[in-house]
Design an enzyme around this catalytic site. Structure first.
Site, PDB file in Angstrom:
ATOM      1  N   LYS A 195     -25.051 106.265  41.484  1.00 22.93           N
ATOM      2  CA  LYS A 195     -24.758 105.294  42.856  1.00 22.93           C
ATOM      3  C   LYS A 195     -24.195 104.048  42.485  1.00 22.93           C
ATOM      4  CE  LYS A 195     -27.339 102.687  45.247  1.00 22.93           C
ATOM      5  NZ  LYS A 195     -26.414 101.470  45.768  1.00 22.93           N
ATOM      6  N   GLU A 400     -34.428  83.848  37.785  1.00 24.27           N
ATOM      7  CA  GLU A 400     -33.188  84.294  37.526  1.00 24.27           C
ATOM      8  C   GLU A 400     -32.287  83.694  38.621  1.00 24.27           C
ATOM      9  OE1 GLU A 400     -32.273  88.478  37.151  1.00 24.27           O
ATOM     10  OE2 GLU A 400     -30.723  88.088  35.397  1.00 24.27           O
TER      11      GLU A 400
END
Lengths: 495, 361, 296
Positions: A195, A400
Site C-alpha cells: 500500500k 520528530e
C-alpha cells in the site's frame, strides 16, 4: 616602514538571477485517473476515489481508485495463489531475472518517473532525478543478484521465504520506498501486497506498469492505494505472513501491538531525531554542507534527517555563521525547476504540523532564524529554519518535526556529545564530523543508532544495511542483513 | 600608473569601486624579504588583518606554521560533491547571456609561449579590446596576460582601453630563481607598464614547510609591485592536497596578495571546480574576518562556456554575488574567449554558430 | 545411639547485580519436589526487584558490550568450567527437584556445559559472520557490524530447568547483551545454583540477573519497562505471550518468540541473531589527491 596600498572595496556586482529552468511536466504523462494493480490487472477498487494533489500548486493531479477491505482480501488471496503457484515453482535464477528486468524498466522510464514523483510529492526534480529514481533501480538490480544466492545470506544453507508479505510505505520517498520493500521480498521468494501512501500513490502505480511490462506473474505484486484504513486492513489480514512498515513510530507501535500473539513476522522502520555532531577539528566547510544536506534534503521529510545539530561550543558561532550564509543560498520554490534546492512540503497537514512544532520552539525560548528566501504565493512551502539556543528538554529537540527545521545544541566534551546524542528514544541515524580517526571510530561505536555517517550524511546504497535501534524500529533494509527480514532460517529446532 | 579596475565592458556590468590609494609611495627595492624577514616583519597596514589571531599568525615562523596547520581541514569527497552539485545548476536564457558577458569581461586573455612575438601580442590585444567586432555590446576582456618582455607591446596597444596589462613574473612558471632575480623580473614588468603582476610562489619552500620564506617572498614582490595588483599563483597541481591549497591561499592572503590564483597553466591538474571552490571559500572567510575583498583567478584548463558558467555559479554561491565582478574574479585562459563568443552568438541568434564566425588570433 | 548430622539448608535468594538479595517484598514461596515434598522456600520477586534487576543489567551493559570479543568468550567459557566443576550438585538438584533419573540428569548437565562452550566460541565470530564491508557505489568506505541490543528480559522455559535456562541465557550474553531472566517458577533451584556458578566465575555483576517468582506477575512490568530493549518469550505461555508482546510494542522492543523447544537439538543461530542490531558506518574514502575520485 612599508606602506602597501590597502585592498579597496569593489563596487556593486552583477545582479545575476538564474532564469527558471523547469523540467517538462508533459514527460510525466500524468493521466486523469489511476487504478490499483491487483492480480496482474489494473482494476477499479471498491474504495472511494482519492485525489492526489500537487503540493507545489495545490491543484489536483489525478484521481486514484482505492481499495476496500474486500479488495485487500482479494489481493492477499491473489498473492497467496502466486506464492503457492508460479513464484515458488520458479527456479531462483529465473526469479532474479525478473528483478533485473524491473531494474532496467525503471532506468528506462527514469525521467518520466522523476517528473511524476516531483509532481506528486513536491520534492525538487534534481532529487527525484539524481537520488530517488536511480536508487530505486539500483535496489532491484542489487537484490536481483541475491535471488539464487540465498544460501549465503547468513541464515543457513537453505533459508525459505516467509510467504505473503504486506507492506505499507510512507510519502517521503514513494518510489524508492516501494523498491526498498518489493525488491528484497521478491528476491527472497515472497509475494507482495503493497500500500503506497495516500498522498503519493502515483509512482507506485507507474512501477506497477513496469512490473506488468516485465511479465511478472499475476499476483506476485499487488499495489493497493488507499488511506490508513487500507493499511490497517492489510497489516491485520490473517492471510499475511509478514508485515513490513515504514512510517511513524506511533503507527509502528499500533501495528506491533496488533500483531501481538499472531506469530506473524514484522519489521519496522520508524521515526528518528538524529544528532549530527560537529567537533572543533571538523572539516568545517564540508560539515556545513553535511548539516544542510542532513536537514534540508527532501525538505527534511527524512526519517534519518540530521535534525539535531550538536556543535562543540568552541566553534559554534563560526559554524552557525557559515551555516546561515550557506542556507541563504538554498533556492526554494517550484520543485520542477532544475535549480530548486528545497521544494514543497508534501501536504497541508504536514505543513501545519511543521508550523505548530516550530511554534513550540519560540514558546520554549529557542531563537528562530529563517532563511530570507522568498516563498511562492501558493503551494505548501516552509522556509529553511534554524533554531539556536535549543536545550534537550525542548520539544523541537525531542519530537520528530519531519520538515526543514534544524535545532542547534552545543556540547563541550565528547562524553557530553554522546550523552546528548543518545538521549532520545529514537536511534535511526547519527552524524559525526571530525578529522581525528580514532574519535570517528570511537563515536561510531558509542552512538546508539543504526546508521552512523562520519564526515558525510544521508548516504544510501542497496548494499548497505539501513534501519534503527530502539524506537526507530527493528529489522534492516539493504545489504545481506536486509534479506533476513524476508527469510526464515532453516536451522534450529529450538530457535 | 594605472592600477584601477578594468574599465570598458566590465564597467557596463558593474560600477567600479574606489581604486587603490594613488599616493602610495613606491618602495625602495630590496628592503624586505631578506633572510630572517619574519622576525623583523613590519606592522600590518591599516585596514589589514584587524583580527588579533591573524596579526598573531604572522609574528614569526612558528606562529605562521601553527596558524596554517590549524586551519580547518578539507574533506575531499565532500568538497568535490558540493562542486559537482553546483555544476548541475541549469543556467539558461537571459541568465546565460548575462553569464557569458560577465565571463568575457573576466577573462585575462593569455599567451605564455616561448614562441610569443610582438605580432602575436598585438593581435591578442586587439582581440582583448574588441573580442567580437561584428557583435554590438560585447565587453572587452579584463586584461591581457603576457611575459615581462612583451609587456611594453601590450601596454602600448591597450593604452586608454581600460584593459589591464598583466605580466607573469618571478621566474614564471617554476619560480626557481634567486629572490633578487624574481624581484628584478617584477620590476622590469612594472617598468614596462604592467598594471597587474602574476607571481608564482616557491612551491619547494612551501612543501618543505618553510612557510615564512614563502610569506617573505610574497611581501617582497608586493612591495616591488609598487601598488600594482598582485596575483599569487599557488600552482595547486603541485601542492598535492586541498588542505595545502587552503594553507597556501591563506598564506598568500596574509602576505597581502590581491588575488589567489590556481595555476600557471603549465601543470596538470590546473583550475578544477573544487580547487577554485577552496580559493573562493578562502576569500569569503577572509572577508568575514577582515571586511576586505580579495580576488580569485582560476587559470588553466577552463576552455568552454559550460566550464566558465559553472565557475560563475560557484562564485555566486560559495563566495557570494559581490564576487561577480571582474575586479574580484578572473579567468586565466586563452581558448575560452572564443567559445564564449561562439555561445554568445548562439544565444543571440537562436541557432548554433560555427568556429569560423569568431576570429582566430 | 549415633546422632545423625542435620544438613545445613540453603536460603535461596535472587541474583541481582552480582549479589544475592532477598526479595525486597520479603515474600517467598515453597518449592516442592515431584512427590510433593518440601524442598525450599524461594524468594518471590516483586515488581521492584525486577526494576532493580533492570538497573543492574543496564549498569553492566556498557562494560560488557565494550569488552573485547576474545575476553567475552573467555568469560563465558569460564562459566562452563565452573559448571562442570559442580556437575554433581546439579545432577542432584535435577534428580531431587525434577525427578529426573540420574543418567538423564547427568546428560542434561553435560549438555548445558557444552552449550555454554558452544556460545563461548561465537563471541568473536559474530562480526565476521553477520558484519560486512559494503561495496557502495560511491567514494565511501561503508561497513556494517552487529552490536548487542542492550538489556534483554527473558522468560526461561518452564520445563527444562537447567539446559533450557542455559540455552536462553548463553546466546544473549555471548553477543554482548545483559539479561534479566525469570527462572522456571516450578523448578527454580537449578537457576539459583547456576547463579552461584556465575557469581564464582569471571562474569561481571549485573550481566546476568536471575529472578524467581511468578512470571505472570513480573514479566508484564519487564515487557513495558522503558529501559528494557528486548524480550525473549521462550518461557511464556500463549496467553501471556500475546499480552507481553502488546506491552512490548509500547517502546518498540525486539521480541523473540521461538518456534521450537527441543533443547537437545543443535542450537542454530536464531537466538544469537535475535538480539543483535546491525550498525552501518560510512566514511568518505579514496580522494587523497587533487585529481580526485577513486583510490589507489
Amino acid at each position: 616602514m612599508t606602506a602597501i596600498a590597502p585592498h579597496p572595496t569593489p563596487g556593486s556586482a552583477l545582479e545575476w538571477d538564474y532564469a527558471p529552468a523547469p523540467e517538462s511536466a508533459a514527460i510525466g504523462r500524468i493521466r486523469d485517473r489511476y487504478r490499483m494493480y491487483l492480480d496482474g490487472d489494473f482494476v477499479d477498487g471498491q474504495g472511494d476515489d482519492l485525489t492526489s494533489v500537487n503540493p507545489a500548486t495545490e491543484e489536483p493531479l489525478a484521481t486514484v481508485s482505492t481499495a476496500s477491505a474486500a479488495d485487500v482480501d482479494r489481493a492477499v488471496t491473489a498473492a497467496r495463489r502466486a506464492y503457492e503457484g508460479p513464484w515458488s515453482a520458479m527456479p531462483a535464477a529465473e526469479r532474479g531475472k525478473y528483478l533485473f528486468r524491473i531494474a532496467r524498466g525503471i532506468a528506462e522510464r527514469a525521467r518520466e518517473l522523476a517528473v511524476v514523483e516531483t509532481l506528486d510529492n513536491g520534492k525538487p526534480i534534481k532529487e527525484s532525478r539524481d537520488v530517488d529514481v536511480p536508487t530505486a533501480s539500483a535496489h532491484f538490480f542489487y537484490h536481483a543478484g541475491w535471488a539464487d544466492k540465498l544460501a549465503h545470506a547468513g541464515l543457513g544453507p537453505a533459508p525459505r521465504p516467509l510467504g505473503v508479505v504486506g507492506q505499507v510505505i510512507p510519502w517521503n520517498f514513494p518510489l524508492l520506498m516501494a523498491a526498498w520493500k518489493i525488491a528484497p521480498a521478491l528476491a527472497a521468494g515472497n509475494t507482495v501486497v503493497l500500500k503506497p501512501a495516500e498522498t503519493t500513490p502515483l509512482t507506485a502505480l507507474v512501477l506497477a506498469e513496469i512490473l506488468a511490462d516485465a511479465g511478472l506473474p499475476d499476483g506476485v505484486v499487488n499495489i493497493l492505494p488507499g488511506a490508513g484504513d487500507v493499511g490497517q486492513a492489510l497489516v491485520r489480514h490473517p492471510g499475511i505472513d509478514k508485515v513490513a512498515f515504514t512510517g511513524s513510530t506511533e503507527v509502528g507501535r499500533q501495528i506491533q501491538s496488533a500483531l501481538a500473539g499472531t506469530g506473524r513476522a514484522l519489521t519496522l522502520e520508524l521515526g528518528g531525531k538524529a544528532a549530527n555532531i560537529v567537533f572543533d577539528d571538523a572539516p568545517l566547510d564540508q560539515a556545513v554542507e553535511g548539516i544542510v544536506n542532513g536537514i534540508f534534503f527532501n525538505q527534511g521529510h527524512v526519517c534519518c534527517a540530521g535534525s539535531r545539530l550538536l556543535v562543540q561550543e568552541s566553534v559554534a558561532d563560526e559554524v552557525l555563521d557559515k551555516l546561515r550564509l550557506r542556507i541563504s543560498t538554498l533556492r526554494l520554490g517550484d520543485p520542477m525547476d532544475k535549480n530548486t534546492d528545497v521544494g514543497a512540503v508534501n501536504s497541508a497537514e504536514q505543513l501545519q504540523r511543521i508550523t505548530e512544532l516550530s511554534a513550540t520552539g519560540d514558546l520554549e525560548g529557542a531563537q528562530r532564524w529563517t532563511s530570507p528566501c522568498p516563498l511562492p504565493d501558493r503551494g505548501y512551502f516552509f522556509p529553511p529554519t534554524v533554531f539556536s539556543g535549543v536545550t534537550q528538554s525542548m520539544r523541537i529537540a525531542r519530537d520528530e518535526i519531519f520538515g526543514p527545521v534544524l535545532s542547534v545544541l552545543t556540547f563541550r566534551t565528547p562524553d557530553e556529545a554522546v550523552a546528548k546524542a543518545n538521549n532520545t528514544p529514537y536511534g535511526l541515524s547519527a552524524g559525526v564530523w571530525t578529522e581525528k580517526g580514532s574519535r570517528i571510530l570511537g563515536m561510531a561505536s558509542a552512538l546508539r543508532a543504526g546508521v552512523v555517517w562520519a564526515n558525510t550524511f544521508n548516504r544510501f546504497d542497496p548494499t548497505a544495511a539501513f534501519g534503527g535501534y530502539r524506537e526507530s524500529g527493528f529489522g534492516r533494509e539493504g545489504g545481506r542483513a536486509g534479506l533476513a527480514a524476508y527469510l526464515r532460517s532453516d536451522e534450529g529446532a529450538q530457535a | 600608473m594605472d592600477t584601477a579596475r578594468p574599465q570598458g565592458g566590465a564597467a557596463a556590468l558593474a560600477e567600479p569601486g574606489a581604486g587603490p590609494d594613488a599616493t602610495t609611495p613606491a618602495l625602495p627595492a630590496g628592503t624586505a624579504g631578506t633572510a630572517g624577514g619574519l622576525q623583523q616583519r613590519p606592522a600590518p597596514s591599516p585596514g589589514l588583518r584587524t583580527d588579533a589571531e591573524l596579526s598573531d599568525a604572522t609574528r614569526d615562523d612558528s606562529s605562521l606554521r601553527r596558524f596554517l596547520r590549524g586551519l580547518p581541514g578539507i574533506d575531499p569527497v565532500g568538497l568535490e560533491q558540493r562542486a559537482a552539485g553546483l555544476a548541475t545548476r541549469s543556467i539558461k536564457k537571459n541568465s546565460k547571456l548575462q553569464a557569458i558577458d560577465l565571463a568575457i569581461s573576466m577573462v585575462d586573455l593569455t599567451t605564455l609561449e616561448g614562441a610569443d612575438t610582438p605580432g602575436k601580442v598585438r593581435s591578442l590585444a586587439a582581440k582583448a579590446r574588441r573580442p567580437d567586432p561584428a557583435q554590438p555590446g560585447v565587453p572587452s576582456v579584463a586584461a591581457v596576460c603576457v611575459y615581462p618582455d612583451l609587456v611594453a607591446v601590450a601596454a602600448e596597444q591597450l593604452a586608454g582601453s581600460g584593459v589591464g596589462v598583466a605580466s607573469v613574473a618571478t621566474a614564471f612558471p617554476s619560480g626557481r630563481a634567486a629572490l633578487a632575480v624574481k624581484l628584478a623580473d617584477v620590476r622590469s614588468a612594472v617598468d614596462a607598464g604592467a598594471t597587474e603582476i602574476d607571481m608564482v610562489i616557491d612551491r619547494g619552500a612551501f612543501l618543505a614547510g618553510r612557510f615564512g620564506e614563502v610569506f617573505d617572498q610574497i611581501v617582497a614582490v608586493r612591495q616591488a609591485c609598487a601598488g600594482r595588483r598582485l596575483k599569487v599563483i599557488l600552482e595547486t597541481g603541485e601542492l598535492g592536497t586541498y588542505d595545502n591549497v587552503r594553507r597556501a591561499a591563506w598564506l598568500a592572503l596574509l602576505a597581502g596578495g590581491d588575488f589567489v590564483k590556481t595555476s600557471t597553466g603549465k601543470v596538470s591538474p590546473a583550475a578544477t571546480l573544487p580547487v577554485t571552490q577552496v580559493l573562493l571559500q578562502a576569500v569569503a572567510d577572509w572577508h568575514a574576518r577582515t571586511g576586505e575583498y580579495r580576488a580569485v583567478k582560476p587559470a588553466g584548463g577552463i576552455r568552454t562556456t559550460k566550464d566558465a558558467v559553472r565557475h560563475l555559479v560557484a562564485v555566486n554561491e560559495v563566495a557570494g554575488p559581490a564576487w561577480l565582478d571582474p575586479y574580484l574574479f578572473r579567468f586565466g585562459a586563452s581558448s575560452l574567449l572564443n567559445d564564449l563568443l561562439l555561445q554568445r552568438r548562439t544565444q543571440r541568434e537562436g541557432h548554433y554558430s560555427g568556429p569560423d564566425y569568431v576570429t582566430v588570433d | 545411639m549415633s546422632q545423625q548430622r542435620l544438613p545445613v539448608a540453603k536460603t535461596y535468594k535472587l541474583f541481582v547485580g552480582g549479589a544475592f538479595p532477598r526479595s525486597e517484598s520479603g515474600r517467598t514461596y515453597p518449592v516442592r519436589g515431584p512427590g510433593g515434598e518440601f524442598l525450599a522456600n524461594v524468594a518471590r520477586a516483586s515488581r521492584k526487584d525486577a526494576r532493580d534487576a533492570v538497573v543492574a543489567a543496564r549498569k553492566a551493559f556498557r562494560g560488557w558490550a565494550g569488552t573485547t570479543a576474545y575476553n567475552r568468550g573467555q568469560v563465558v567459557y569460564r562459566i562452563a568450567e565452573m559448571l562442570e566443576g559442580r556437575r554433581a550438585q546439579f545432577v542432584d538438584l535435577l534428580v531431587t527437584g525434577d525427578g529426573a533419573d540420574p543418567a538423564a540428569a547427568g546428560a542434561a548437565v553435560d549438555a548445558a556445559v557444552d552449550r555454554i562452550v558452544h556460545f563461548a566460541g561465537w563471541t568473536d565470530k559474530l562480526a565476521a559472520v553477520w558484519g560486512s564491508a559494503n561495496p557502495v557505489a560511491g567514494p565511501y568506505f561503508s561497513f556494517s557490524v552487529p552490536e548487542p541490543t542492550g538489556v534483554v528480559a527473558a522468560l526461561a522455559p518452564p520445563d527444562d530447568a537447567l539446559l533450557g535456562l542455559v540455552s536462553v541465557v548463553a546466546p544473549i550474553i555471548a553477543s554482548g547483551n545483559t539479561v534479566v531472566v525469570l527462572a522456571a517458577p516450578d523448578h527454580p533451584l537449578p537457576a539459583i545454583a547456576l547463579a552461584e556458578v556465575l557469581a564464582t566465575s569471571d562474569l561481571p555483576g549485573g550481566v546476568v540477573n536471575i529472578l524467581t517468582g511468578d512470571p505472570a506477575e513480573i514479566a508484564p512490568h519487564l515487557a513495558a519497562h522503558g529501559d528494557v530493549d528486548a524480550l525473549d518469550l521462550t518461557g511464556a505461555g500463549a496467553e501471556l505471550r500475546a499480552d507481553l508482546e502488546r506491552a512490548a510494542a509500547g517502546t518498540v522492543k525486539r521480541v523473540h518468540v521461538p518456534t521450537g523447544s527441543d533443547w537437545t537439538a543443535p542450537p542454530g543461530t536464531a537466538r544469537l541473531r535475535a538480539f543483535l542490531e546491525v550498525k552501518t558506518v560510512w566514511h568518505p574514502t579514496g580522494a587523497v589527491s587533487l585529481t580526485g575520485g577513486g583510490g589507489y
